[in-house]
Design a protein around this motif. Structure first.
Motif, PDB file in Angstrom:
ATOM      1  N   ALA A 108      62.346  16.763 -11.271  1.00 36.42           N
ATOM      2  CA  ALA A 108      62.267  18.092 -11.896  1.00 36.42           C
ATOM      3  C   ALA A 108      61.704  19.149 -10.948  1.00 36.42           C
ATOM      4  O   ALA A 108      62.293  20.212 -10.772  1.00 36.42           O
ATOM      5  CB  ALA A 108      61.408  18.006 -13.150  1.00 36.42           C
ATOM      6  N   ALA A 109      60.556  18.873 -10.311  1.00 37.27           N
ATOM      7  CA  ALA A 109      59.914  19.905  -9.503  1.00 37.27           C
ATOM      8  C   ALA A 109      59.758  19.428  -8.069  1.00 37.27           C
ATOM      9  O   ALA A 109      59.496  18.245  -7.825  1.00 37.27           O
ATOM     10  CB  ALA A 109      58.543  20.234 -10.087  1.00 37.27           C
ATOM     11  N   ALA A 110      59.926  20.369  -7.146  1.00 35.28           N
ATOM     12  CA  ALA A 110      59.756  20.022  -5.728  1.00 35.28           C
ATOM     13  C   ALA A 110      58.280  19.719  -5.472  1.00 35.28           C
ATOM     14  O   ALA A 110      57.412  20.440  -5.947  1.00 35.28           O
ATOM     15  CB  ALA A 110      60.214  21.171  -4.855  1.00 35.28           C
ATOM     16  N   PRO A 111      58.005  18.633  -4.759  1.00 33.51           N
ATOM     17  CA  PRO A 111      56.610  18.239  -4.553  1.00 33.51           C
ATOM     18  C   PRO A 111      55.902  19.137  -3.539  1.00 33.51           C
ATOM     19  O   PRO A 111      56.533  19.729  -2.669  1.00 33.51           O
ATOM     20  CB  PRO A 111      56.729  16.806  -4.023  1.00 33.51           C
ATOM     21  CG  PRO A 111      58.072  16.751  -3.388  1.00 33.51           C
ATOM     22  CD  PRO A 111      58.946  17.717  -4.123  1.00 33.51           C
ATOM     23  N   SER A 112      54.593  19.253  -3.686  1.00 31.18           N
ATOM     24  CA  SER A 112      53.793  19.985  -2.707  1.00 31.18           C
ATOM     25  C   SER A 112      52.522  19.183  -2.444  1.00 31.18           C
ATOM     26  O   SER A 112      52.244  18.192  -3.125  1.00 31.18           O
ATOM     27  CB  SER A 112      53.447  21.370  -3.232  1.00 31.18           C
ATOM     28  OG  SER A 112      52.496  21.246  -4.256  1.00 31.18           O
ATOM     29  N   TYR A 113      51.754  19.640  -1.471  1.00 26.33           N
ATOM     30  CA  TYR A 113      50.513  18.936  -1.128  1.00 26.33           C
ATOM     31  C   TYR A 113      49.576  18.816  -2.331  1.00 26.33           C
ATOM     32  O   TYR A 113      48.800  17.872  -2.430  1.00 26.33           O
ATOM     33  CB  TYR A 113      49.785  19.673  -0.013  1.00 26.33           C
ATOM     34  CG  TYR A 113      50.376  19.501   1.363  1.00 26.33           C
ATOM     35  CD1 TYR A 113      50.708  18.237   1.853  1.00 26.33           C
ATOM     36  CD2 TYR A 113      50.576  20.592   2.203  1.00 26.33           C
ATOM     37  CE1 TYR A 113      51.235  18.067   3.109  1.00 26.33           C
ATOM     38  CE2 TYR A 113      51.097  20.437   3.472  1.00 26.33           C
ATOM     39  CZ  TYR A 113      51.431  19.177   3.929  1.00 26.33           C
ATOM     40  OH  TYR A 113      51.949  19.012   5.176  1.00 26.33           O
ATOM     41  N   ASP A 114      49.651  19.789  -3.267  1.00 27.17           N
ATOM     42  CA  ASP A 114      48.707  19.799  -4.377  1.00 27.17           C
ATOM     43  C   ASP A 114      48.917  18.639  -5.342  1.00 27.17           C
ATOM     44  O   ASP A 114      48.038  18.317  -6.134  1.00 27.17           O
ATOM     45  CB  ASP A 114      48.832  21.120  -5.162  1.00 27.17           C
ATOM     46  CG  ASP A 114      48.545  22.310  -4.260  1.00 27.17           C
ATOM     47  OD1 ASP A 114      47.799  22.120  -3.293  1.00 27.17           O
ATOM     48  OD2 ASP A 114      49.075  23.405  -4.536  1.00 27.17           O
ATOM     49  N   ASP A 115      50.119  18.032  -5.291  1.00 30.42           N
ATOM     50  CA  ASP A 115      50.382  16.925  -6.211  1.00 30.42           C
ATOM     51  C   ASP A 115      49.750  15.626  -5.740  1.00 30.42           C
ATOM     52  O   ASP A 115      49.844  14.605  -6.402  1.00 30.42           O
ATOM     53  CB  ASP A 115      51.900  16.702  -6.350  1.00 30.42           C
ATOM     54  CG  ASP A 115      52.581  17.956  -6.846  1.00 30.42           C
ATOM     55  OD1 ASP A 115      51.932  18.701  -7.594  1.00 30.42           O
ATOM     56  OD2 ASP A 115      53.753  18.188  -6.487  1.00 30.42           O
ATOM     57  N   CYS A 116      49.165  15.668  -4.564  1.00 31.33           N
ATOM     58  CA  CYS A 116      48.666  14.434  -3.964  1.00 31.33           C
ATOM     59  C   CYS A 116      47.149  14.353  -4.124  1.00 31.33           C
ATOM     60  O   CYS A 116      46.438  15.324  -3.915  1.00 31.33           O
ATOM     61  CB  CYS A 116      49.039  14.417  -2.489  1.00 31.33           C
ATOM     62  SG  CYS A 116      48.321  13.063  -1.582  1.00 31.33           S
ATOM     63  N   ARG A 117      46.702  13.170  -4.526  1.00 30.61           N
ATOM     64  CA  ARG A 117      45.258  12.953  -4.614  1.00 30.61           C
ATOM     65  C   ARG A 117      44.802  12.050  -3.486  1.00 30.61           C
ATOM     66  O   ARG A 117      45.468  11.071  -3.158  1.00 30.61           O
ATOM     67  CB  ARG A 117      44.910  12.273  -5.942  1.00 30.61           C
ATOM     68  CG  ARG A 117      44.746  13.248  -7.084  1.00 30.61           C
ATOM     69  CD  ARG A 117      44.332  12.493  -8.328  1.00 30.61           C
ATOM     70  NE  ARG A 117      43.045  11.832  -8.143  1.00 30.61           N
ATOM     71  CZ  ARG A 117      42.609  10.845  -8.932  1.00 30.61           C
ATOM     72  NH1 ARG A 117      43.346  10.403  -9.906  1.00 30.61           N
ATOM     73  NH2 ARG A 117      41.433  10.300  -8.717  1.00 30.61           N
ATOM     74  N   ILE A 118      43.664  12.370  -2.892  1.00 29.02           N
ATOM     75  CA  ILE A 118      43.104  11.507  -1.862  1.00 29.02           C
ATOM     76  C   ILE A 118      41.985  10.691  -2.497  1.00 29.02           C
ATOM     77  O   ILE A 118      41.036  11.253  -3.049  1.00 29.02           O
ATOM     78  CB  ILE A 118      42.562  12.340  -0.684  1.00 29.02           C
ATOM     79  CG1 ILE A 118      43.713  13.080  -0.023  1.00 29.02           C
ATOM     80  CG2 ILE A 118      41.848  11.464   0.314  1.00 29.02           C
ATOM     81  CD1 ILE A 118      43.312  13.876   1.182  1.00 29.02           C
ATOM     82  N   ILE A 119      42.148   9.380  -2.456  1.00 26.55           N
ATOM     83  CA  ILE A 119      41.187   8.495  -3.122  1.00 26.55           C
ATOM     84  C   ILE A 119      40.638   7.527  -2.067  1.00 26.55           C
ATOM     85  O   ILE A 119      41.418   6.937  -1.317  1.00 26.55           O
ATOM     86  CB  ILE A 119      41.898   7.687  -4.232  1.00 26.55           C
ATOM     87  CG1 ILE A 119      42.576   8.636  -5.228  1.00 26.55           C
ATOM     88  CG2 ILE A 119      40.922   6.776  -4.938  1.00 26.55           C
ATOM     89  CD1 ILE A 119      43.639   7.978  -6.045  1.00 26.55           C
ATOM     90  N   PRO A 120      39.325   7.348  -1.996  1.00 25.19           N
ATOM     91  CA  PRO A 120      38.801   6.371  -1.037  1.00 25.19           C
ATOM     92  C   PRO A 120      39.317   4.976  -1.373  1.00 25.19           C
ATOM     93  O   PRO A 120      39.285   4.573  -2.542  1.00 25.19           O
ATOM     94  CB  PRO A 120      37.281   6.440  -1.228  1.00 25.19           C
ATOM     95  CG  PRO A 120      37.022   7.664  -2.002  1.00 25.19           C
ATOM     96  CD  PRO A 120      38.260   8.016  -2.747  1.00 25.19           C
ATOM     97  N   ASN A 121      39.810   4.278  -0.379  1.00 18.79           N
ATOM     98  CA  ASN A 121      40.386   2.956  -0.628  1.00 18.79           C
ATOM     99  C   ASN A 121      39.332   1.891  -0.318  1.00 18.79           C
ATOM    100  O   ASN A 121      39.447   1.160   0.657  1.00 18.79           O
ATOM    101  CB  ASN A 121      41.629   2.769   0.233  1.00 18.79           C
ATOM    102  CG  ASN A 121      42.454   1.587  -0.198  1.00 18.79           C
ATOM    103  OD1 ASN A 121      42.161   0.944  -1.190  1.00 18.79           O
ATOM    104  ND2 ASN A 121      43.482   1.297   0.574  1.00 18.79           N
TER     105      ASN A 121
END
Lengths: 268, 443
Positions: B36-49
């Protein structure tokens, strides 16, 4: 050296999980984990060409330090997972989840599997991954020869790289003034400056090549003619201009030598 | 009689929602992509692994770490070693905590989700097989695509100035040399039309982890024992380190001088890092070196505000210098510019020029100040002057690989052509799947 090999008396493949591995002599990367015959090795000259005179003992210390720097998980800390579930969906995932193997075990396994494949009779025809390693090892330190084998030495006709592709972003190599082409000076020869046209068949073979094993993809050592290894003061990080006579560590001057003797010298 | 469940097979096996996951050793980058929507950096979450355990024995799983205020002597358990998922027990706990369970996480139902997973290049086959089995048998994702991280970057726009590449298209560029300098290692991957040239992929052992450990070692031998303070040293590294344009001059500027020749150290390089005490402050800060304050350290009042200082001098640039000269610690590997040339030497001469003109740097180490300038200068010295060089850092080098994966997942036709469905896996097994992702077998 006694020659040991497995005689092929049955058709069965060797059991997975272990392998005879050829003894290739002194390997500093293994010594860090598993030092053998310490007395002899301490006096032997290190086998790795570093440009710096290092005894095998120092070499082992360096390898051990690098292994320490590269470690991912702290060996001491056993952190348990809170509210761990002990049900598994299939037997395969149970095996994976219960496994306590570390990365070095997996890499050793991969090594053993590759040597096994390379030694197994009849495996040569299938061009196993062991074959692929070879040019990489050869590439270390003498890159020039390798380039010569992949590229025809005499270019057929000078042309820019292929442009019939979707987003031709490859900028063309700037053309030389034509008057230079006829000159006697070899460095100004246009044919040597423009790369050979792209051989699509070779490129396709290159693209289809399987991934290298982990060890083979490692970057080679720096070129032989490069600057020598830099040495630093163990105490303050400035140039290590003086060598401690007792332990061989480097220090920059008298002040740092004093500190070194007080608390850091490893031999008395 | 039709087989059981035939009605199910009739509907589209590729789900509408896709979880894109760049499973790094330090942080995992995760987010949903849909058509539906073009992805951007804001859709990404950085989680400590990681699973971390503090001094008070409290255990934090992944994003719980954000709530933590005391990082003293924190121990980490990382499921990813050298870039590969090794310990699935811990990784499963993190994935379940972050994506699968409803509370707090992304709340995704794997059976209704496609998974696009980025892995590090040159992964041992057995580990890849483990990964595939876990994805389909334990988590039961609807469809799945595993690709090496650098290859996903090919779906991004090139980060060069807009006049050079005006069109926004999903077609991968003809030549792309991707330099990924991340936590576990630094890899160099040439891509031709988006396909990685596997035999030319090279890996340096130097990554963010090694740099942090090196800084930890240096600070501990020179000043205060900080061997248990991995988190803090990583913070210090990110705050103060820089790549020196001229190593020799900077080293002279930070030298205190010999016994007879006391010289002034350059206050613009030598800093005092005020360490957090975790009572009033959770994070430290840097300020210019003050020799008087440093000497008066012992005279501070016992009760009342005390501060502990870690002086950082040549460590600031000697640590990231390892990326360019790993031999400084005796590591027999070429530096990054020479490693790039080693990787290119495998390619035909015609491609080498194209690669050198399209170099993209991703990964957290590229954020170190001065990294890009130094890399370009050093590369220029190694390449003939008639070959144009073009090198750029991705706008967000940490999330760039994720964005590439998300753009792939956004385009349904591409996604459909690469994924494997769970039914296919159950029919043909994990050995076939491994071969399929390696590009050796037909579907």
């Amino acid at each position: 050296m006694p020659h040991i090999e497995v005689l092929p008396n049955t058709g069965a493949a060797p059991a997975p999980g272990w392998a005879y591995v050829p003894d290739t002599g002194y390997d500093p990367s293994k010594v860090a984990f598993n030092p053998k015959d310490r007395k002899r090795q301490a006096t032997r000259q290190g086998a790795v060409p570093t440009g710096v005179e290092l005894s095998a003992r120092q070499l082992t210390a360096v390898q051990r330090r690098i292994a320490e720097l590269e470690r991912d998980n702290d060996a001491r800390s056993g952190i348990e997972i809170p509210n761990k579930k002990t049900t598994f969906k299939t037997s395969a995932t149970k095996k994976i989840l219960m496994s306590a193997k570390e990365i070095r075990h997996w890499l050793d396994d991969e090594d053993a599997l590759l040597t096994n494949k390379a030694q197994a009779p009849g495996a040569g025809a299938r061009a196993p991954a062991g074959r692929v390693i070879k040019p990489v090892i050869g590439a270390r330190g003498r890159r020039g020869t390798l380039t010569a084998t992949t590229v025809p030495s005499t270019p057929v006709q000078p042309s820019t790289p292929a442009t019939n592709t979707p987003r031709a972003l490859t900028p063309s190599v700037p053309a030389f003034p034509s008057s230079v082409a006829g000159s006697q000076d070899k460095t100004l020869e246009i044919r040597t400056a423009v790369p050979a046209p792209l051989d699509m068949e070779k490129l396709e073979a290159l693209l289809a090549a399987p991934p290298l094993p982990y060890a083979a993809a490692r970057v080679g050592p720096p070129a032989a003619g490069g600057p020598p290894q830099r040495l630093f003061c163990d105490t303050c990080g400035y140039w290590g201009r003086v060598k401690c006579l007792k332990c061989g560590a480097r220090v920059c001057g008298l002040e740092c030598k004093g500190k070194h003797d007080q608390s850091m010298c490893t031999r008395f | 009689m039709p087989p059981k469940g035939w009605r199910k097979a009739a509907h589209d096996p590729v789900a509408t929602q896709t979880l894109v996951l760049d499973n790094g050793a330090c942080t995992l980058k995760a987010g949903f992509a849909s058509a539906a929507a073009a992805p951007s950096y804001d859709d990404c979450r950085i989680i400590p692994n990681c699973i971390a355990k503090g001094r008070d024995k409290r255990v934090y799983i992944a994003s719980d770490l954000e709530k933590c205020t005391n990082f003293g002597e924190m121990a980490f358990r990382r499921p990813v070693e050298r870039g590969f998922i090794v310990n699935w027990e811990a990784e499963k706990a993190i994935w379940e905590h972050e994506f699968l369970e409803g509370k707090g996480g992304l709340g995704c139902d794997p059976k209704e989700t496609n998974l696009v997973l980025a892995e590090a290049p040159n992964c041992p086959v057995q580990l890849q097989k483990n990964c595939d089995e876990m994805v389909f048998e334990e988590f039961e994702f609807a469809t799945y695509y595993r690709s090496i991280g650098p290859a996903l970057n090919a779906y991004n726009d090139l980060p060069f100035s807009a006049s050079d590449s005006p069109e926004t298209s999903l077609l991968p560029p003809e030549c792309l040399l991707l330099i990924d300098t991340s936590y576990s290692h630094t890899t160099i991957t040439p891509l031709y039309n988006g396909r990685p040239i596997h035999s030319a992929i090279r890996r340096m052992s130097v990554g963010g982890k090694l740099l942090t450990n090196y800084l930890k070692e240096l600070s501990s031998t020179r000043h205060i024992n900080m061997l248990d303070e991995t988190y803090l040293l990583n913070e210090i590294k990110e705050a103060v380190s820089f790549v020196s344009p001229s190593f020799k001059t900077d080293l002279e500027r930070t030298w205190k001088g010999g016994l007879s020749d006391r010289r002034e150290v350059d206050p613009s390089i030598v800093l005092d890092y005020v360490l957090p005490n975790y009572e009033h402050s959770a994070h430290g800060f840097a300020r210019p070196h003050d020799p008087i304050k440093a000497r008066r350290k012992l005279l501070q009042p016992l009760d009342g505000p005390r501060e502990d200082i870690l002086p950082v001098g040549n460590e600031r640039f000697a640590v990231p210098e390892l990326l360019f000269t790993p031999t400084d610690i005796g590591l027999q590997e070429a530096g990054l510019p020479e490693a790039i040339m080693q990787s290119l030497s495998v390619l035909p001469a015609a491609l080498q020029a194209g690669m050198l003109a399209n170099m993209v740097v991703v990964g957290g180490n590229s954020l170190i100040k001065g990294f890009m300038e130094r890399l370009e200068t050093d590369l220029r010295q190694l390449t003939p002057s008639n070959i144009p060089l073009r090198i750029a850092r991705a706008p967000d080098p940490i999330k760039h690989t994720w964005l590439g994966g998300a753009r792939l997942a956004h385009d349904r036709d591409i996604l459909r052509s690469v994924v494997v469905t769970r039914a296919q896996y159950q029919e043909r097994g994990s050995t076939w799947l491994g071969k399929w992702f390696a590009g050796g077998d037909a579907k």
